[in-house]
Design a protein around this motif. Structure first.
Motif, PDB file in Angstrom:
ATOM      1  N   LEU A  56       0.886  -1.030  -0.168  1.00 13.83           N
ATOM      2  CA  LEU A  56      -0.030  -0.061  -0.011  1.00 13.83           C
ATOM      3  C   LEU A  56       0.832   1.414  -0.202  1.00 13.83           C
ATOM      4  O   LEU A  56       0.434   2.298  -0.524  1.00 13.83           O
ATOM      5  CB  LEU A  56      -1.100  -0.029   1.348  1.00 13.83           C
ATOM      6  N   GLY A  57       2.037   1.114   0.587  1.00 18.93           N
ATOM      7  CA  GLY A  57       3.134   2.470   0.619  1.00 18.93           C
ATOM      8  C   GLY A  57       3.412   2.773  -0.896  1.00 18.93           C
ATOM      9  O   GLY A  57       3.774   3.854  -1.012  1.00 18.93           O
ATOM     10  N   ALA A  58       3.202   1.853  -1.742  1.00 18.65           N
ATOM     11  CA  ALA A  58       3.607   2.277  -3.034  1.00 18.65           C
ATOM     12  C   ALA A  58       2.609   2.904  -3.890  1.00 18.65           C
ATOM     13  O   ALA A  58       2.980   3.615  -5.137  1.00 18.65           O
ATOM     14  CB  ALA A  58       4.079   1.018  -3.909  1.00 18.65           C
ATOM     15  N   ASP A  59       1.476   2.970  -3.500  1.00 24.83           N
ATOM     16  CA  ASP A  59       0.429   3.785  -4.061  1.00 24.83           C
ATOM     17  C   ASP A  59       0.174   5.298  -3.655  1.00 24.83           C
ATOM     18  O   ASP A  59      -0.073   5.507  -2.140  1.00 24.83           O
ATOM     19  CB  ASP A  59      -1.071   2.865  -3.794  1.00 24.83           C
ATOM     20  N   PRO A  60       0.518   6.339  -4.470  1.00 30.02           N
ATOM     21  CA  PRO A  60       0.557   7.488  -3.916  1.00 30.02           C
ATOM     22  C   PRO A  60      -0.763   7.883  -3.508  1.00 30.02           C
ATOM     23  O   PRO A  60      -0.990   8.803  -2.432  1.00 30.02           O
ATOM     24  CB  PRO A  60       0.943   8.425  -5.055  1.00 30.02           C
ATOM     25  N   GLU A  61      -2.008   7.554  -3.934  1.00 29.89           N
ATOM     26  CA  GLU A  61      -3.130   8.094  -3.675  1.00 29.89           C
ATOM     27  C   GLU A  61      -3.524   7.430  -2.350  1.00 29.89           C
ATOM     28  O   GLU A  61      -4.043   8.289  -1.550  1.00 29.89           O
ATOM     29  CB  GLU A  61      -4.380   7.513  -4.719  1.00 29.89           C
ATOM     30  N   ARG A  63      -1.251   6.566   0.158  1.00 27.50           N
ATOM     31  CA  ARG A  63      -0.409   7.364   1.111  1.00 27.50           C
ATOM     32  C   ARG A  63      -1.262   8.876   1.465  1.00 27.50           C
ATOM     33  O   ARG A  63      -1.287   9.302   2.592  1.00 27.50           O
ATOM     34  CB  ARG A  63       1.096   7.580   0.347  1.00 27.50           C
ATOM     35  N   GLU A  64      -1.713   9.417   0.409  1.00 28.77           N
ATOM     36  CA  GLU A  64      -2.239  10.925   0.699  1.00 28.77           C
ATOM     37  C   GLU A  64      -3.657  10.634   1.603  1.00 28.77           C
ATOM     38  O   GLU A  64      -3.825  11.414   2.451  1.00 28.77           O
ATOM     39  CB  GLU A  64      -2.409  11.625  -0.682  1.00 28.77           C
ATOM     40  N   SER A  65      -4.400   9.539   1.135  1.00 25.93           N
ATOM     41  CA  SER A  65      -5.543   9.347   1.964  1.00 25.93           C
ATOM     42  C   SER A  65      -5.140   8.853   3.577  1.00 25.93           C
ATOM     43  O   SER A  65      -5.860   9.432   4.349  1.00 25.93           O
ATOM     44  CB  SER A  65      -6.626   8.422   1.267  1.00 25.93           C
ATOM     45  N   PHE A  66      -4.326   8.431   3.544  1.00 25.04           N
ATOM     46  CA  PHE A  66      -3.854   7.871   4.947  1.00 25.04           C
ATOM     47  C   PHE A  66      -3.179   9.037   5.723  1.00 25.04           C
ATOM     48  O   PHE A  66      -3.445   9.188   6.865  1.00 25.04           O
ATOM     49  CB  PHE A  66      -2.760   6.875   4.876  1.00 25.04           C
ATOM     50  N   ARG A  67      -2.422  10.011   5.100  1.00 21.53           N
ATOM     51  CA  ARG A  67      -2.085  11.158   5.780  1.00 21.53           C
ATOM     52  C   ARG A  67      -3.435  11.880   6.319  1.00 21.53           C
ATOM     53  O   ARG A  67      -3.057  12.608   7.301  1.00 21.53           O
ATOM     54  CB  ARG A  67      -1.442  11.986   4.653  1.00 21.53           C
ATOM     55  N   VAL A  68      -4.325  12.245   5.109  1.00 19.81           N
ATOM     56  CA  VAL A  68      -5.441  12.801   5.811  1.00 19.81           C
ATOM     57  C   VAL A  68      -6.301  12.219   6.828  1.00 19.81           C
ATOM     58  O   VAL A  68      -6.586  12.868   7.919  1.00 19.81           O
ATOM     59  CB  VAL A  68      -6.491  12.978   4.855  1.00 19.81           C
ATOM     60  N   GLU A  69      -5.995  10.852   6.676  1.00 19.67           N
ATOM     61  CA  GLU A  69      -6.918  10.064   8.141  1.00 19.67           C
ATOM     62  C   GLU A  69      -5.870  10.280   9.300  1.00 19.67           C
ATOM     63  O   GLU A  69      -6.339  10.507  10.329  1.00 19.67           O
ATOM     64  CB  GLU A  69      -6.925   8.497   7.599  1.00 19.67           C
ATOM     65  N   ALA A  70      -4.488  10.191   9.436  1.00 13.08           N
ATOM     66  CA  ALA A  70      -3.812  10.196  10.360  1.00 13.08           C
ATOM     67  C   ALA A  70      -3.918  11.753  10.961  1.00 13.08           C
ATOM     68  O   ALA A  70      -3.785  11.739  12.216  1.00 13.08           O
ATOM     69  CB  ALA A  70      -2.200  10.104  10.009  1.00 13.08           C
ATOM     70  N   LYS A  71      -4.130  12.775  10.123  1.00 16.78           N
ATOM     71  CA  LYS A  71      -4.484  14.048  10.735  1.00 16.78           C
ATOM     72  C   LYS A  71      -5.597  14.252  11.545  1.00 16.78           C
ATOM     73  O   LYS A  71      -5.794  15.030  12.545  1.00 16.78           O
ATOM     74  CB  LYS A  71      -4.364  15.199   9.578  1.00 16.78           C
ATOM     75  N   ALA A  72      -6.777  13.468  11.223  1.00 13.23           N
ATOM     76  CA  ALA A  72      -7.898  13.456  11.864  1.00 13.23           C
ATOM     77  C   ALA A  72      -7.794  12.796  13.136  1.00 13.23           C
ATOM     78  O   ALA A  72      -8.212  13.074  14.069  1.00 13.23           O
ATOM     79  CB  ALA A  72      -8.959  12.706  10.753  1.00 13.23           C
TER      80      ALA A  72
END
Length: 72
Positions: A56-61, A63-72
């Motif tokens: 999953l780390g190789a998928d840029p989309e 990674r971005e959605s996970f970043r957003v989730e982590a901030k929430a």
């Protein structure tokens, strides 16, 4: 390994990979990964750590959605 066959790592294995944390318990496993309770040694605080399948780390989309989730 695909995320459909993801196996939650053992606490001892995570302790080897992330020595800054003291892994205390497995919380749950879902469709995309597993969550653990740990203690962040340097800041003396409890944290939740989510472990995902490596691919999953190789998928840029993703990674971005996970970043957003982590901030929430």
């Amino acid at each position: 390994m695909t995320h459909e066959t993801f196996q939650a790592p053992e606490l001892s294995h995570l302790a080897e990979l992330l020595p800054a944390f003291e892994f205390q318990a497995f919380i749950a496993q879902g469709g995309m990964g597993a969550v653990y309770k740990a203690r962040q040694k340097s800041l003396e605080r409890d944290v939740a750590i989510k472990v995902l399948p490596r691919e999953l780390g190789a998928d840029p989309e993703f990674r971005e959605s996970f970043r957003v989730e982590a901030k929430a």
